[in-house]
Write a protein that holds these residues in place. Structure first.
Motif, short mmCIF file in Angstrom:
data_model
loop_
_atom_site.label_atom_id
_atom_site.label_comp_id
_atom_site.label_asym_id
_atom_site.label_seq_id
_atom_site.Cartn_x
_atom_site.Cartn_y
_atom_site.Cartn_z
N GLN A 96 -5.64 -2.10 2.55
CA GLN A 96 -4.91 -1.18 1.45
C GLN A 96 -4.22 -0.22 2.14
O GLN A 96 -3.22 0.22 1.82
N VAL A 97 -4.76 0.36 3.50
CA VAL A 97 -3.96 1.22 4.53
C VAL A 97 -2.72 0.90 4.59
O VAL A 97 -1.56 1.58 4.70
N VAL A 98 -2.41 -0.25 5.24
CA VAL A 98 -1.23 -0.83 5.68
C VAL A 98 -0.45 -1.18 4.47
O VAL A 98 1.15 -1.25 4.80
N ALA A 99 -0.71 -1.57 3.25
CA ALA A 99 -0.12 -1.59 2.18
C ALA A 99 0.79 -0.54 1.97
O ALA A 99 1.96 -0.25 1.34
N LYS A 100 -0.06 0.71 1.83
CA LYS A 100 0.56 2.21 1.62
C LYS A 100 1.29 2.51 2.84
O LYS A 100 2.53 3.40 2.64
N ASP A 101 1.03 2.11 4.06
CA ASP A 101 1.60 2.69 5.19
C ASP A 101 1.81 1.62 6.19
O ASP A 101 1.18 1.47 7.12
N PRO A 102 3.04 0.83 5.90
CA PRO A 102 3.27 -0.46 6.87
C PRO A 102 3.45 -0.23 8.55
O PRO A 102 3.45 -1.12 9.35
#
Length: 160
Positions: free
Chosen positions: A62-68
């Motif tokens: 979820q973190v990398v989906a928001k902040d790739p």
């Protein structure tokens, strides 16, 4: 002569401070402009510290989906994947972290450890050499990978 020496010392001090600051604990983010940590990242990190790797992974996704461009999150995804027993699967996450931040100390250490688990010590040695160039006066990541490589060469194969 004295003023030249003072100028050299000042330049070295600034250079070392800037490089140490840029290397950071993981990424090269400027501490003064860093945004607050994503709550999912904070929770995932706590889960990883508690060795709850499987439940940390969806939060990090979820973190990398928001902040790739979050190299730290990719690094932790690699760590959790490797510690879950999948060193081969962890490589993609470490490589992504290094693509975002080629100076990411933790990703260099951890990918080196994954390569040792995969019986690829030459790859681990490459990351140790990179850490050696990044850590001017040495760093924990360099020492940890160096020890892991020495243990591997002594016949102590790493586990997770």
């Amino acid at each position: 002569m004295r003023s030249t020496l003072i100028a050299v010392i000042a330049a070295l001090s600034f250079g070392l401070t800037a490089s140490a600051f840029a290397a950071g604990g993981g990424g090269g983010a400027d501490q003064t402009t860093a945004k607050p940590a994503d709550p999912n990242y904070t929770r995932a990190k706590a889960m990883i510290e508690a060795r709850d790797y499987a439940n940390a992974l969806p939060l990090l996704q979820q973190v990398v989906a928001k902040d790739p461009k979050n190299a730290d999150a990719y690094n932790l995804m690699g760590f959790a994947t490797r510690k879950s027993g999948n060193p081969n699967g962890s490589l993609q996450y470490y490589q992504q972290a290094l693509a975002i931040d080629a100076r990411h100390l933790g990703a260099h250490e951890y990918i080196g450890e994954a390569y040792l688990m995969l019986d690829q010590p030459a790859q681990a040695d490459q990351h140790l050499a990179r850490l050696d160039s990044l850590c001017v006066f040495g760093c924990a990541e360099y020492r940890m990978l160096k020890t892991a490589i020495a243990n591997y060469k002594a016949g102590k194969k790493p586990t997770n």
